[in-house]
Design an enzyme around this catalytic site. Sequence first.
Site, PDB file in Angstrom:
ATOM      1  N   HIS A 311      -1.505  19.374  -5.206  1.00  0.00           N
ATOM      2  CA  HIS A 311      -0.113  18.902  -5.288  1.00  0.00           C
ATOM      3  C   HIS A 311       0.562  19.583  -6.473  1.00  0.00           C
ATOM      4  O   HIS A 311      -0.072  19.805  -7.503  1.00  0.00           O
ATOM      5  CB  HIS A 311      -0.074  17.373  -5.477  1.00  0.00           C
ATOM      6  N   ASP A 369      -1.374  13.262   2.330  1.00  0.00           N
ATOM      7  CA  ASP A 369      -1.585  13.749   3.705  1.00  0.00           C
ATOM      8  C   ASP A 369      -3.043  13.767   4.118  1.00  0.00           C
ATOM      9  O   ASP A 369      -3.351  13.951   5.293  1.00  0.00           O
ATOM     10  CB  ASP A 369      -0.999  15.163   3.830  1.00  0.00           C
TER      11      ASP A 369
HETATM   12  C1  SDX Z   1       3.422  16.940   0.214  1.00  0.00           C
HETATM   13  O1  SDX Z   1       6.262  17.842  -3.683  1.00  0.00           O
HETATM   14  C2  SDX Z   1       5.963  16.702  -3.160  1.00  0.00           C
HETATM   15  O2  SDX Z   1       6.160  15.651  -3.767  1.00  0.00           O
HETATM   16  C3  SDX Z   1       5.396  16.785  -1.747  1.00  0.00           C
HETATM   17  C4  SDX Z   1       4.890  15.477  -1.153  1.00  0.00           C
HETATM   18  C5  SDX Z   1       6.026  14.495  -0.905  1.00  0.00           C
HETATM   19  O3  SDX Z   1       5.735  13.290  -0.814  1.00  0.00           O
HETATM   20  O4  SDX Z   1       7.206  14.969  -0.713  1.00  0.00           O
HETATM   21  O5  SDX Z   1       3.937  14.886  -2.005  1.00  0.00           O
HETATM   22  C6  SDX Z   1       4.251  15.709   0.216  1.00  0.00           C
HETATM   23  O6  SDX Z   1       3.918  17.985   0.548  1.00  0.00           O
HETATM   24  C7  SDX Z   1       1.997  16.878  -0.280  1.00  0.00           C
HETATM   25  C8  SDX Z   1       1.312  18.282  -0.309  1.00  0.00           C
HETATM   26  C9  SDX Z   1       0.849  18.594   1.108  1.00  0.00           C
HETATM   27  N1  SDX Z   1       0.354  19.988   1.214  1.00  0.00           N
HETATM   28  C10 SDX Z   1      -0.935  20.254   1.417  1.00  0.00           C
HETATM   29  O7  SDX Z   1      -1.825  19.403   1.412  1.00  0.00           O
HETATM   30  C11 SDX Z   1      -1.218  21.722   1.714  1.00  0.00           C
HETATM   31  C12 SDX Z   1      -2.403  22.177   0.852  1.00  0.00           C
HETATM   32  N2  SDX Z   1      -2.002  22.155  -0.553  1.00  0.00           N
HETATM   33  C13 SDX Z   1      -1.523  23.398  -1.115  1.00  0.00           C
HETATM   34  O8  SDX Z   1      -0.887  24.280  -0.251  1.00  0.00           O
HETATM   35  C14 SDX Z   1      -0.944  23.250  -2.505  1.00  0.00           C
HETATM   36  O9  SDX Z   1      -1.794  22.455  -3.210  1.00  0.00           O
HETATM   37  C15 SDX Z   1       0.467  22.723  -2.679  1.00  0.00           C
HETATM   38  C16 SDX Z   1       1.455  23.513  -1.874  1.00  0.00           C
HETATM   39  C17 SDX Z   1       0.540  21.292  -2.278  1.00  0.00           C
HETATM   40  C18 SDX Z   1       0.823  22.842  -4.160  1.00  0.00           C
HETATM   41  O10 SDX Z   1       0.824  24.169  -4.451  1.00  0.00           O
HETATM   42  P1  SDX Z   1       1.219  24.715  -5.931  1.00  0.00           P
HETATM   43  O11 SDX Z   1       1.517  23.613  -6.866  1.00  0.00           O
HETATM   44  O12 SDX Z   1       2.249  25.760  -5.743  1.00  0.00           O
HETATM   45  O13 SDX Z   1      -0.140  25.277  -6.428  1.00  0.00           O
HETATM   46  P2  SDX Z   1      -0.640  26.730  -6.130  1.00  0.00           P
HETATM   47  O14 SDX Z   1      -0.402  27.061  -4.691  1.00  0.00           O
HETATM   48  O15 SDX Z   1      -0.071  27.637  -7.157  1.00  0.00           O
HETATM   49  O16 SDX Z   1      -2.202  26.542  -6.322  1.00  0.00           O
HETATM   50  C19 SDX Z   1      -2.760  26.534  -7.643  1.00  0.00           C
HETATM   51  C20 SDX Z   1      -4.174  27.051  -7.436  1.00  0.00           C
HETATM   52  C21 SDX Z   1      -4.223  28.358  -6.675  1.00  0.00           C
HETATM   53  O17 SDX Z   1      -5.404  29.013  -7.046  1.00  0.00           O
HETATM   54  P3  SDX Z   1      -5.313  30.132  -8.249  1.00  0.00           P
HETATM   55  O18 SDX Z   1      -4.241  31.106  -7.834  1.00  0.00           O
HETATM   56  O19 SDX Z   1      -4.967  29.351  -9.506  1.00  0.00           O
HETATM   57  O20 SDX Z   1      -6.702  30.738  -8.281  1.00  0.00           O
HETATM   58  O21 SDX Z   1      -4.902  26.106  -6.624  1.00  0.00           O
HETATM   59  C22 SDX Z   1      -5.250  26.716  -5.391  1.00  0.00           C
HETATM   60  C23 SDX Z   1      -4.374  27.930  -5.232  1.00  0.00           C
HETATM   61  O22 SDX Z   1      -5.022  28.920  -4.455  1.00  0.00           O
HETATM   62  N3  SDX Z   1      -5.002  25.709  -4.353  1.00  0.00           N
HETATM   63  C24 SDX Z   1      -5.792  25.455  -3.329  1.00  0.00           C
HETATM   64  C25 SDX Z   1      -5.207  24.371  -2.664  1.00  0.00           C
HETATM   65  N4  SDX Z   1      -4.075  24.024  -3.285  1.00  0.00           N
HETATM   66  C26 SDX Z   1      -3.957  24.852  -4.328  1.00  0.00           C
HETATM   67  N5  SDX Z   1      -6.948  26.034  -2.915  1.00  0.00           N
HETATM   68  C27 SDX Z   1      -7.512  25.508  -1.801  1.00  0.00           C
HETATM   69  N6  SDX Z   1      -7.013  24.458  -1.108  1.00  0.00           N
HETATM   70  C28 SDX Z   1      -5.869  23.869  -1.509  1.00  0.00           C
HETATM   71  N7  SDX Z   1      -5.368  22.849  -0.823  1.00  0.00           N
END
Ligand code: SDX
Length: 434
Positions: A311, A369
């Site tokens: 998140h 989720d």
């Molecule tokens: C919702 O914003 C809100 O409030 C949203 C929400 C709401 O109520 O409105 O809470 C609802 O959207 C919840 C989130 C649902 N999405 C997912 O579950 C999809 C999977 N999660 C990711 O795509 C990700 O965690 C996000 C999009 C939720 C957050 O992404 P960020 O904050 O932009 O973080 P990032 O993509 O920069 O990741 C940071 C690191 C990265 O690795 P490095 O580059 O540091 O090596 O963490 C890794 C990412 O690759 N990473 C993951 C991961 N999420 C982040 N690796 C594997 N699996 C994951 N799920």
Amino acid sequence: MTDRTASLHFSDGAPSVTFPVLSGTLGPDVIDIRTLYSKTGKFTYDPGFMSTAACSSAITYIDGDKGELLYRGYPIEELAVRCDYMETCYLLLYGELPDPAQKEDFVSRVTTHTMVNEQMQFFMRGFRRDAHPMAVLTGLVGAMSAFYPDSINLNDAHQRDISAIRLIAKMPTLIAMAYKYSSGQPYMYPRNELSYAANFMRMMFATPCADYHVNDVLVRALDRIFILHADHEQNASTSTVRLCASSGTNPFAAIAAGVACLWGPAHGGANEAALNMLYDIQAHGGVAKIGDFITRAKDKNSNVRLMGFGHRVYKNYDPRAKLMRETCYEVLGELGLGDDPLFKLAMALEKIALEDEYFVQRKLYPNVDFYSGIVQKAIGIPVQLFTAIFALARTVGWIAQLNEMVSDPEYKIGRPRQLFTGAGRRSVKPIAER
Ligand code: SDX
């Protein structure tokens, strides 16, 4: 006002500039940089808005480190247990929990607006039967501005209140219609004697051929799902609604924009993606294959993510995920599905991920989720409808945030700038010379 300031110094000798530091009631201070460009001719640069407060708001507060979520100051853990979704809607819209008379009036206003214009069913017929419900919902919500021209003036508080009631009241009806349309079953009209969540369950699962008896445990679970998803600060879809409404467009169009943004798998589409991920792991060996899947989720080149994990704000457990897991136990227990293999797989996946250094180091925890799909599947909601349910619940949050923005005398159309990295000025050559 504030006497605290932050100063910006430039290594190229340009004059330093100083900005006020503002504090809210909770959470990080902000540096008020509204005069930055006029003072320095420079912009800030913050793709993804990792360090940007786009507005001030009194609606929802999140502390990502503590895993705290407050709606108008009330902890989500208390609201989810002591209130229902109608009380939560009233709280988000008007700032206080309703007293019994206020609740009765609000519920009555919503209940008596649950029917949609009969023409909507012909609008539905323009879609293929297998259209994704979010494509249908995006169209239907935007189309509402054509059906209710008497409540489209964004700058009229009375019209905004009417459109708010219409949107909250009609989202369940529209989503149930989209579901019935996809299955070829006749639409079920709302019933005024039923509660909001019970009405939705009946419109979804009843047929004209038999009486429908709601299961109170499932209705309560669905109502809790609505509460948990009702608002969440300045997330992507809420920011979309605010930016869209800042042009002065009508509330229905702005909410339709929010629906479209929520659809994305990184946002509200994650619940559908998370359940499909569990199905995929189950189909390829189940618990024994979790390790392989985790390995792929950690591999940047795999394009695989652990859906329902991570998140932007929560760097601790999403409080909604805890409540959703409890709801899983209740619903699966009620339905005699305590040994549901998908739930067991999800808990095994969560345990392994939370012990893995990659996830621990990046503070990736289950979000709302991760478990919501399992609950919705147990209730009988088809996977493709999960995000539509999220949109149903979030409609009140979008509206409350839209109202707050439009009521702010300082609000103006949102218009971010850029760091331009393209070609400098050049002349067009005649095609023969290119
Ligand atoms: C919702 O914003 C809100 O409030 C949203 C929400 C709401 O109520 O409105 O809470 C609802 O959207 C919840 C989130 C649902 N999405 C997912 O579950 C999809 C999977 N999660 C990711 O795509 C990700 O965690 C996000 C999009 C939720 C957050 O992404 P960020 O904050 O932009 O973080 P990032 O993509 O920069 O990741 C940071 C690191 C990265 O690795 P490095 O580059 O540091 O090596 O963490 C890794 C990412 O690759 N990473 C993951 C991961 N999420 C982040 N690796 C594997 N699996 C994951 N799920």
